[in-house]
Design a protein around this motif. Structure first.
Motif, mmCIF file in Angstrom:
data_model
loop_
_atom_site.group_PDB
_atom_site.id
_atom_site.type_symbol
_atom_site.label_atom_id
_atom_site.label_comp_id
_atom_site.label_asym_id
_atom_site.label_seq_id
_atom_site.Cartn_x
_atom_site.Cartn_y
_atom_site.Cartn_z
ATOM 1 N N GLN A 353 -42.872 5.482 23.344
ATOM 2 C CA GLN A 353 -44.322 5.328 23.431
ATOM 3 C C GLN A 353 -44.841 5.618 24.833
ATOM 4 O OE1 GLN A 353 -46.079 4.645 20.538
ATOM 5 N NE2 GLN A 353 -44.014 4.972 19.731
ATOM 6 N N LYS A 407 -52.604 4.603 23.315
ATOM 7 C CA LYS A 407 -53.673 3.767 22.756
ATOM 8 C C LYS A 407 -53.216 2.321 22.559
ATOM 9 C CE LYS A 407 -56.797 6.967 22.364
ATOM 10 N NZ LYS A 407 -58.030 6.922 23.204
ATOM 11 N N ARG A 408 -51.917 2.138 22.333
ATOM 12 C CA ARG A 408 -51.429 0.781 22.032
ATOM 13 C C ARG A 408 -50.001 0.627 22.535
ATOM 14 N NH1 ARG A 408 -48.685 -1.684 17.801
ATOM 15 N NH2 ARG A 408 -49.287 -3.866 17.374
ATOM 16 N N LYS A 427 -53.235 -7.339 30.193
ATOM 17 C CA LYS A 427 -53.938 -6.932 28.967
ATOM 18 C C LYS A 427 -55.361 -6.459 29.302
ATOM 19 C CE LYS A 427 -55.343 -8.758 24.433
ATOM 20 N NZ LYS A 427 -54.477 -7.942 23.548
ATOM 21 N N ALA A 431 -56.742 -2.560 29.076
ATOM 22 C CA ALA A 431 -57.897 -2.335 28.197
ATOM 23 C C ALA A 431 -58.972 -1.511 28.904
ATOM 24 C CB ALA A 431 -58.466 -3.667 27.728
ATOM 25 N N CYS A 435 -56.116 1.254 26.730
ATOM 26 C CA CYS A 435 -54.830 0.901 26.114
ATOM 27 C C CYS A 435 -54.873 -0.543 25.630
ATOM 28 C CB CYS A 435 -53.698 1.095 27.117
ATOM 29 S SG CYS A 435 -52.072 0.605 26.481
ATOM 30 N N GLU A 436 -54.664 -0.726 24.342
ATOM 31 C CA GLU A 436 -54.612 -2.082 23.776
ATOM 32 C C GLU A 436 -53.182 -2.617 23.916
ATOM 33 O OE1 GLU A 436 -54.854 -4.382 19.444
ATOM 34 O OE2 GLU A 436 -55.364 -2.250 19.599
ATOM 35 N N GLU A 438 -50.535 -5.446 22.909
ATOM 36 C CA GLU A 438 -50.142 -6.565 22.040
ATOM 37 C C GLU A 438 -49.097 -7.406 22.767
ATOM 38 O OE1 GLU A 438 -47.456 -7.304 18.047
ATOM 39 O OE2 GLU A 438 -48.661 -5.460 18.157
#
Length: 577
Positions: A353, A407-408, A427, A431, A435-436, A438
């Motif tokens: 990723q 994106k994540r 986080k 953002a 970029c989110e 988790e």
């Protein structure tokens, strides 16, 4: 002991009447005590003789007597607890404290720190959580690791403040000219904590266990064989030279335990009791090196407390205060140091990723934002990392607006608690750049498997660094599942070849320089970023001597000592059985 039963009976009485006078009958009290009328009269007489209550009986059948409790159960427990501890009856004290475990800390607070009990120096430490089993291959917590070094010996050892391995079970070692054969010569008359002699054959059995265990295998993968050419000589035959071997034998995974009883070691202290609320260590009477100055060390555990509580004040685990409640105004920092270990952020290039440019951009954003310096954490506890180790600079990355983030992404993080705040700030930061993140918290103190590490793009934890900083950093690359979980196949092969090359360099300075360059490459590639260092501190009142801070942030139990006081030998307390 009969006193415990009487205190339990008095507890029922006090819960019924409190501190106010009341009216009752012997029969009513017998039902309260679950005993006969006759035994109830005996109990009341004993309580009255000891000054616990007053009893005013009225003449005539059925007349109600007046009863008045004069002492609270906690006052009585505190009195008897003091007497038991003064007599050195730690088991009796533990049993007494168990009557009210939620008040354990309040009962024990006056008896914490250094004490002379039954003419022996004892150190009592209140602790905020239950400890894991003190078995080398199972231990993960910082406090437990410190205890393992205290309980278990190795062929070699590290001495506080000295980065070079020193003799332990082995009094000398010899390296062949080609670096492939290492002979460790054992001391004679070594003994386990249970008093049994230590044999070379037992040590071979333990090494066999280590070679087949995930925590022991990485450091022994280069070993072709371990043999006993003589009853007092353990010989390692290697595939390739490994000039870290004496360092490895002093490291945590190679603390040697009895092959049949893993909790039995040969270190300066042995476990005398391991209970839920009490862990007691006593001197190993057959210890082969200089004996500690303390006779025993006790951990009294009060896990219901919301944070680390030492003598009534909330403290961070890296800040330790030794002493009784009345000592607190006198307690002063005796040692401070910045931890060599650090909290870190690792980024996976294996999962696919993130690429190296994106990982470096995340590092740049963290550096440019400065949020690490503004975390709402107790002042003086942490500082943002400036270097990985002294002399190992962290690369500075320039801003590149052409690089976009995924994106994540998924972040796994572990203790310490500071990383919760870091995760929250990270986080928000990501953002802002589309970029989110988790976030998932992992309760274990260490990464449990390669598979676990492969499930995340970003991973945060802390890395402890011991007395020999370079040896610890080399060991981290071999033992932690993190690296296999984040390094793609080509980088993992590069790392394995690099470590093999480094271990064969005989000159320490050259070996250390090569290891430093390896880590600089890992940071420059975007794989790991040190985040925070701790400010270790030990405070103690003037009467506690020899407090020496270790690299792991605890103090050396073998160096601390207590000068005797005039009352040390006065022990006239009498307990009624």
């Amino acid at each position: 002991m009969r006193i415990f039963h009487r205190l339990a009976q008095y507890q029922r009485l006090y819960q019924e009447f409190g501190h106010q006078a009341g009216n009752t009958t012997v029969s009513e009290l017998a039902r309260l005590f679950f005993c006969s009328d006759r035994h109830t009269r005996t109990l009341i007489q004993k309580f009255e003789e000891q000054g616990w209550l007053s009893w005013d009986a009225q003449v005539g059948r059925g007349k109600r007597a007046q009863i008045h409790c004069l002492k609270t159960p906690d006052e009585l427990r505190a009195t008897y607890l003091r007497q038991l501890l003064q007599q050195g009856d730690h088991q009796g004290a533990f049993q007494l404290a168990q009557l009210e475990p939620q008040r354990l800390h309040a009962l024990l607070s006056p008896h914490m720190g250094g004490q002379w009990q039954a003419d022996s120096p004892v150190l009592r430490i209140p602790y905020y959580r239950e400890l894991e089993p003190l078995v080398p291959l199972e231990t993960t917590g910082r406090a437990e690791q410190h205890l393992i070094y205290t309980l278990h010996a190795g062929l070699t050892r590290f001495q506080t403040g000295d980065p070079l391995p020193k003799p332990d079970l082995a009094h000398h070692w010899h390296i062949s000219d080609d670096g492939l054969t290492w002979q460790f010569f054992l001391r004679s008359q070594l003994r386990w904590h249970n008093g049994d002699p230590i044999s070379g054959a037992q040590l071979l059995e333990t090494f066999h266990i280590l070679r087949n265990h995930p925590r022991g295998q990485p450091g022994l993968a280069n070993v072709k064989s371990i043999t006993l050419p003589h009853a007092l000589c353990v010989q390692f035959t290697l595939e390739y030279p490994d000039y870290w071997l004496a360092h490895r034998m002093a490291d945590l995974p190679y603390r040697l335990f009895h092959p049949e009883y893993p909790s039995v070691g040969a270190g300066p202290f042995k476990v005398a009791d391991f209970e839920k609320h009490l862990i007691r260590l006593e001197q190993h009477e057959f210890y082969h090196l200089q004996h500690p100055y303390l006779d025993s060390i006790e951990y009294w555990i009060s896990p219901q407390l919301p944070d680390v509580v030492v003598n009534g004040s909330s403290q961070h685990p890296v800040s330790i205060t030794i002493g009784q409640s009345e000592d607190m105004p006198l307690a002063k920092p005796v040692q401070r140091s910045t931890s060599l270990g650090f909290c870190y952020l690792a980024m996976s290039l294996k999962r696919g990723q993130l690429n190296s440019q994106q990982a470096r951009k995340i590092m740049m954003l963290i550096q440019a934002s400065g949020f690490l310096a503004n975390l709402s954490i107790q002042r003086g506890i942490i500082i943002p990392s400036e270097e990985m180790l002294p002399g190992w600079p962290i690369p500075r990355f320039p801003e590149d607006k052409s690089i976009t983030l995924p994106k994540r992404l998924i972040l796994f993080y572990q203790q310490p608690a500071e990383l919760t705040m870091v995760a929250s700030e990270l986080k928000k930061l990501l953002a802002e750049h589309g970029c989110e993140l988790e976030i998932q918290f992992c309760a274990n103190k260490h990464w449990q498997s390669v598979n676990q590490c492969e499930q995340a793009d970003l991973l945060m934890s802390d890395h402890l660094v011991g007395e020999s900083r370079e040896a610890t950093m080399e060991s981290w690359l071999r033992h932690d599942f993190l690296w296999q979980g984040i390094l793609p196949a080509d980088l993992l092969l590069w790392q394995q070849q690099s470590l093999l090359q480094i271990q064969q360099v005989k000159a320490p300075s050259e070996r250390y320089a090569l290891l430093r360059e390896h880590y600089l490459q890992l940071m420059s590639t975007g794989l790991v970023l040190p985040l925070l260092n701790y400010q270790y501190q030990v405070s103690a009142p003037p009467r506690i001597k020899g407090v020496t801070l270790t690299a792991y942030g605890w103090f050396d139990f073998c160096q601390a000592w207590l000068p005797p006081t005039p009352e040390s030998s006065l022990n006239n307390a009498i307990l009624e059985n």
